[in-house]
Motif scaffolding. Structure first.
Motif, mmCIF file in Angstrom:
data_model
loop_
_atom_site.group_PDB
_atom_site.id
_atom_site.type_symbol
_atom_site.label_atom_id
_atom_site.label_comp_id
_atom_site.label_asym_id
_atom_site.label_seq_id
_atom_site.Cartn_x
_atom_site.Cartn_y
_atom_site.Cartn_z
ATOM 1 N N THR A 1 0.837 -1.196 0.000
ATOM 2 C CA THR A 1 0.000 0.000 0.000
ATOM 3 C C THR A 1 0.875 1.250 0.000
ATOM 4 O O THR A 1 0.604 2.209 -0.735
ATOM 5 N N ARG A 2 1.929 1.232 0.788
ATOM 6 C CA ARG A 2 2.862 2.363 0.795
ATOM 7 C C ARG A 2 3.475 2.564 -0.583
ATOM 8 O O ARG A 2 3.610 3.691 -1.060
ATOM 9 N N LEU A 3 3.834 1.462 -1.246
ATOM 10 C CA LEU A 3 4.433 1.563 -2.586
ATOM 11 C C LEU A 3 3.435 2.104 -3.606
ATOM 12 O O LEU A 3 3.817 2.857 -4.504
ATOM 13 N N ALA A 4 2.153 1.744 -3.473
ATOM 14 C CA ALA A 4 1.127 2.301 -4.374
ATOM 15 C C ALA A 4 1.066 3.812 -4.203
ATOM 16 O O ALA A 4 0.948 4.561 -5.180
ATOM 17 N N ALA A 5 1.171 4.280 -2.950
ATOM 18 C CA ALA A 5 1.165 5.722 -2.686
ATOM 19 C C ALA A 5 2.419 6.383 -3.258
ATOM 20 O O ALA A 5 2.340 7.451 -3.874
ATOM 21 N N ILE A 6 3.567 5.748 -3.085
ATOM 22 C CA ILE A 6 4.823 6.313 -3.596
ATOM 23 C C ILE A 6 4.788 6.398 -5.115
ATOM 24 O O ILE A 6 5.162 7.413 -5.704
ATOM 25 N N LYS B 1 15.304 3.107 7.178
ATOM 26 C CA LYS B 1 16.123 1.895 7.205
ATOM 27 C C LYS B 1 15.253 0.666 6.943
ATOM 28 O O LYS B 1 14.996 -0.140 7.829
ATOM 29 N N ASN B 2 14.829 0.549 5.686
ATOM 30 C CA ASN B 2 13.985 -0.568 5.267
ATOM 31 C C ASN B 2 14.472 -0.991 3.882
ATOM 32 O O ASN B 2 14.123 -0.362 2.884
ATOM 33 N N PRO B 3 15.302 -2.039 3.808
ATOM 34 C CA PRO B 3 15.885 -2.442 2.522
ATOM 35 C C PRO B 3 14.842 -2.728 1.432
ATOM 36 O O PRO B 3 15.043 -2.348 0.277
ATOM 37 N N ALA B 4 13.738 -3.367 1.800
ATOM 38 C CA ALA B 4 12.701 -3.670 0.800
ATOM 39 C C ALA B 4 12.104 -2.384 0.244
ATOM 40 O O ALA B 4 11.884 -2.258 -0.970
ATOM 41 N N LEU B 5 11.851 -1.416 1.119
ATOM 42 C CA LEU B 5 11.309 -0.129 0.680
ATOM 43 C C LEU B 5 12.333 0.600 -0.189
ATOM 44 O O LEU B 5 11.984 1.115 -1.252
ATOM 45 N N GLN B 6 13.584 0.640 0.258
ATOM 46 C CA GLN B 6 14.618 1.342 -0.502
ATOM 47 C C GLN B 6 14.769 0.754 -1.902
ATOM 48 O O GLN B 6 14.847 1.492 -2.882
ATOM 49 N N VAL C 1 11.665 1.749 -3.951
ATOM 50 C CA VAL C 1 11.684 3.173 -4.289
ATOM 51 C C VAL C 1 12.711 3.432 -5.391
ATOM 52 O O VAL C 1 12.429 4.186 -6.334
ATOM 53 N N GLU C 2 13.864 2.801 -5.296
ATOM 54 C CA GLU C 2 14.867 2.955 -6.355
ATOM 55 C C GLU C 2 14.313 2.479 -7.705
ATOM 56 O O GLU C 2 14.523 3.117 -8.732
ATOM 57 N N ARG C 3 13.612 1.337 -7.687
ATOM 58 C CA ARG C 3 13.011 0.811 -8.913
ATOM 59 C C ARG C 3 11.976 1.781 -9.471
ATOM 60 O O ARG C 3 11.962 2.081 -10.663
ATOM 61 N N ILE C 4 11.116 2.316 -8.609
ATOM 62 C CA ILE C 4 10.077 3.265 -9.032
ATOM 63 C C ILE C 4 10.726 4.517 -9.631
ATOM 64 O O ILE C 4 10.316 4.987 -10.689
#
Length: 164
Positions: free
Chosen positions: A117-122, A144-149, A152-155
């Motif tokens: 859900t956070r990634l959909a918002a980003i 400090k969240n490797p999956a999020l980082q 986000v880099e991919r997006i």
């Protein structure tokens, strides 16, 4: 009124027909569907509002998200659909809502959201394509969240490819 009072199948068919036509003139009929008790129907209506680019539906999307959040504790499928539509609509007025969902600790809401859900918002924030949107997305890299980082880099990489 068919969207409000019809059977599940009728509602899904009507929303699907509006999506297929792809005309923003069908947008007003989707407003009621956003408040349907079925998360599936409300989510589909939210997505179609973005797909047909029904900009007058933006305030109703935000209102429906707030109401559904209070009524249904498990609501992430709908929130992800709202985020995607807000990205499609690409209106700066959606930034505060999207940023609050994307944050690790939301300011306006008492709960944290799942990574999808956070990634959909980003993703939606990057589609708004304003300097403050990009600044916010970059600030998320400090978390400090490797999956999020990684996501986000991919997006950012995907969006920068679309912008060139």
């Amino acid at each position: 009124s068919w969207v409000a009072k019809g059977s599940r199948e009728l509602k899904l068919n009507l929303i699907g027909m509006i999506e297929e036509m792809g005309d923003a003139a069908g947008g007003p009929a989707l407003r009621l569907a956003l408040f349907d008790d079925s998360e599936e129907i409300a989510s589909l209506a939210a997505r179609v509002i973005g797909k047909i680019h029904f900009i007058p539906g933006l305030p109703v999307l935000l209102k429906a998200a707030k109401i559904r959040e209070a009524r249904f504790p498990e609501n992430e499928m709908f929130l992800a659909a709202v985020c995607q539509s807000l990205g499609d609509l690409a209106q700066e007025s959606a930034l505060p809502f999207l940023q609050d969902i994307a944050r690790k600790k939301p300011l306006l809401r008492g709960k944290n959201f799942s990574l999808p859900t956070r990634l959909a918002a980003i993703e939606a924030i990057t589609r708004i394509n304003k300097p403050e949107a990009w600044h916010f997305v970059e600030s998320l890299m400090e978390e400090k969240n490797p999956a999020l980082q990684e996501a986000v880099e991919r997006i950012i990489h995907e969006r920068s490819g679309h912008l060139s």
